[in-house]
Enzyme design. Sequence first.
Site, short mmCIF file in Angstrom:
data_model
loop_
_atom_site.label_atom_id
_atom_site.label_comp_id
_atom_site.label_asym_id
_atom_site.label_seq_id
_atom_site.Cartn_x
_atom_site.Cartn_y
_atom_site.Cartn_z
N ILE A 63 0.85 -1.16 -0.08
CA ILE A 63 -0.27 -0.30 0.37
C ILE A 63 1.16 1.33 -0.46
O ILE A 63 0.19 2.79 0.15
CB ILE A 63 -1.00 -0.03 1.01
CG1 ILE A 63 -0.27 0.40 2.71
CG2 ILE A 63 -2.17 -0.95 1.18
CD1 ILE A 63 -0.71 0.12 4.22
N GLY A 101 8.13 4.22 0.60
CA GLY A 101 9.44 4.98 1.10
C GLY A 101 11.05 4.93 1.07
O GLY A 101 11.45 3.36 0.32
N GLY A 102 11.27 5.46 1.41
CA GLY A 102 13.12 4.89 2.39
C GLY A 102 13.59 4.36 2.94
O GLY A 102 14.74 3.40 2.38
N PHE A 103 12.67 3.53 3.83
CA PHE A 103 12.85 2.46 4.55
C PHE A 103 12.23 0.78 3.87
O PHE A 103 12.75 0.43 4.01
CB PHE A 103 11.78 3.10 6.10
CG PHE A 103 12.43 1.82 7.09
CD1 PHE A 103 13.43 2.03 8.01
CD2 PHE A 103 11.87 0.50 6.86
CE1 PHE A 103 13.00 1.55 8.78
CE2 PHE A 103 11.87 -0.17 7.69
CZ PHE A 103 13.17 0.29 9.10
N GLY A 104 11.58 1.05 3.77
CA GLY A 104 11.30 -0.17 2.25
C GLY A 104 9.79 -0.21 1.99
O GLY A 104 9.36 1.20 2.28
N VAL A 137 5.33 -0.80 2.35
CA VAL A 137 4.14 -0.62 3.47
C VAL A 137 3.46 -1.64 2.78
O VAL A 137 2.56 -1.53 1.99
CB VAL A 137 4.25 0.71 3.73
CG1 VAL A 137 3.36 0.99 4.54
CG2 VAL A 137 5.51 1.50 4.50
N LYS A 141 5.72 -1.20 7.76
CA LYS A 141 6.60 -0.85 6.82
C LYS A 141 7.69 -2.34 7.63
O LYS A 141 8.16 -1.90 8.89
CB LYS A 141 6.58 0.45 8.17
CG LYS A 141 7.97 1.10 6.65
CD LYS A 141 7.83 2.96 6.63
CE LYS A 141 8.55 2.71 8.21
NZ LYS A 141 8.83 4.73 8.46
N ASP A 151 11.11 15.27 8.27
CA ASP A 151 11.05 15.51 7.13
C ASP A 151 9.01 15.14 6.71
O ASP A 151 9.15 14.82 6.55
CB ASP A 151 10.79 13.94 6.89
CG ASP A 151 10.72 13.17 5.09
OD1 ASP A 151 11.12 14.41 4.03
OD2 ASP A 151 10.88 11.77 4.98
#
Length: 914
Positions: free
Chosen positions: A610, A613-616, A618, A632, A728
Amino acid sequence: MHHHSTEKTRMNSRPPLVRLIFVLFTIISSGNNPELVAGKPHHTASTFQHNHPSPRRLAADTQGFISIDCGIAPGSYYTDDKTQIPYTSDADFTDTGINYNVSRSENPSKQLMNVRSFPEGARNCYTLEPEKGKGNKYLIRAFFMYGNYDSKNQLPVFKLHLGVDEWDTINFNNSSQTVRKEIIHVPKTDYIDVCLVNNGSGTPFISALELRPLGNSSYNKTESGSLLLFNRWDIGSEQEKLQVRYKDDALDRIWNSYMSTSWESITAGFESYSYSETRFKLPGIIMSTAATPKNESEPLRFFLDMDDPSQRFYLYMHFSEVLQLQGNQSRVFTIWLNGNLWSDAVAPERLTSTTIFSTNSVRGSRLSFSLQKTGESMLPPIINALEVYVIKEFSQSTTDQEDVEAIKKIKSVYMVRRNWQGDPCLPMDYQWDGLKCSDNGSPTLISLNLSYSNLTGKIHPSFSNLKSLQNLDLSYNNLTGSVPEFLAELSSLTFLNLEGNNLTGSVPQALMEKYQNGTLSLSLRENPNLCLSVSCKGKQNKNFIVPVLASIISVLVLFLLIAVGIIWNFKRKEDTAMEMVTKEGSLKSGNSEFTYSELVAITRNFTSTIGQGGFGNVHLGTLVDGTQVAVKLRSQSSMQGSKEFRAEAKLLMRVHHKNLVRLVGYCNDGTNMALIYEYMSNGNLRQRLSERDTDVLHWKERLQIAVDAAQGLEYLHNGCKPPIIHRDLKTSNILLNEKLQAKIADFGLSRDLATESGPPVSTVPAGTPGYLDPEYYSSGNLNKRSDVYSFGIVLLELITGQPAIITPGNIHIVQWISPMIERGDIQNVVDPRLQGDFNTNSAWKALETALACVPSTAIQRPDMSHVLADLKDCLEIEVGAMRTQRIDSYKMGSSNTLKSCAVDLENEMAPHVR
């Protein structure tokens, strides 16, 4: 030239498509015979033998009539003085609208002294249920007179729908004009929806609505479609502008009299009631008079002129001999259409009605009719009455009738307070709130959301009739009783949310099995008296978190951890906790820790992504109690590592605010890292502001979102010790739940300030281009006003609908907006998709607040507490303006005084002779 009053248009609008001209002339000009499509006529006649003329008999049976005076007080009724027709209030036929008195009118009838106005909603409907039901022929008639009821002196234009199809457009030449729309229609359902549709050109309203049953043997035709009345004339009457209707007409048709000076009127000298017993039930007062040419050697001629030669007409000509002919007298004539024989010889008889109509419709640029006496005829042609109709095609598409009956029963049982009127699914633009339908010819209901709808009582069996239902949300109502077995029988159901009710007993085993095998997402939490185990005897079910009620001495709640399901785990894993101890401290909290295998289970192997992002990525997940969550999961290739993971997890474990996304749990299983958040069903703000999103946020919604986000940020800055800087903040990090409540997310770059009033913290600049504080970017000095700059950009996006960096050209939104601000052009600043629907004062204040946040020097920017106060003022301005408008509307509609006035149901001009 004659124009039917319902065909009149407003000044500067297009001319009417059709003009009906009655002309008596001795010579038809050449060249007036365009291409014509016409069918041969039918002759219908009924003869009655009488020894002597009978006195006039008035109709007296109104059985089957539906007569609604729109806008009178609920429960009111009266009998009209002129027609003796009983009228009733419209309160039982529609759920919405406001009653008003008409402030001025010229000779209004009683039915025109009030209106019901519909300022709310795009479509508002009346539902008529005639006694004979579907498959029968009905005359349906609606009246509209503006009368400046709203004191605005602005003539509205709006649409009139019959069922799911457009019937006509309602517009006015002046405030005293009465517009009448009438149609002969055969419905395919037992109910008929008459709907008023707001097309953005004024508030729809209605004065009166009527339905009259007709005999199915009359007004027959061979082509499909309904008959939209063009006009109906009583020809030969010497009482100019007289209207005939019930009681004279048993079917309550309205006849407009006409008599030209070039014609001669002939009359029987008496009126016979026998005509009302024929197929067309014609009024004796009309058939006892006729028109004939003064020059007996000339034909009787008239023609129809129209702008659209493709328009199809049906004509019904009514004839009856009105004189007592002598033995050697005769009256015989033929009917010609554009020089072609249209009807064989017609010989009207006394006390007999003959109706001529075509087997097929006629069309052309000009339709010229000529009634010519035959060689053996001693008398000229006559005509007593004429009806002209335009064929109107209606798709008569409807939602699946079983679904319609079920959802209407649900509406009735729970007294649903929504604008649920007309067809539930069609047209697609006007689907009922909370419904989603399949996209086919006869759509079915596939999704029904009745959460937070104040439903009370048991779950009604009508839900079981929604056979195609895939999603059902009944959460946060006051539903009682058990979870019914029939919900498991809905074969298409894949999502069922029953959270936040007062359900009792056990959950049906069939529902449990569907949940266990993954075919049903089931939410049952916050039902304190609902037992989730199969036996409901205190035994724990290994697949669920089971609240067990023990004796009155003690209550014991047990939570078990399993490999396939998801549970809440309050027992801290000692080995994992030791691994988490770092310089920043340990992730000790009451939040649940999940294993990687549990994440695989709740996300169904990460099948539904869904976000990213930069983390991975979701992923959407569902806990065992039905709660949806956002997982996430850190990507192995992510530049953000364990440091950012721990920073975000630690921060969210110690901060709690309604406008910050709630952390449900985390996973730190070897190399697998994940954060589990509450699921925000409306995605992020950037998505909702995108041009690809057709569900445009209203101005009030945008202001409320701005206030929500400001409250969350103000809490981080001033409610946390030490203060927290987000670093951010952007529209993609502001998430929206099902109620459009905004919550700030993504705290991976957030930092604590050592002291609230100390010097700025020096860090490596981080953030997103377009939102990054210029001073922070150049100096690396971080403080609370760095977030204020980012929030100002978010606010500009909310106002304009534009992204922070506008392409093509990569123009920053502050640069893009500057020229319009210098010109004071607020209309072009605000998102054009709002179409000007906003309060100018609140828009200017919101814009000023945003601009105050974005100076390049941080010291010039306000604190978030001041920004929040200003935005609350903006919202109050908007809400106050809306409240004032509603109060003024209700004041206008508070009186329902009725005045007795002469019946004058339409301001019409008679046909003219040229």
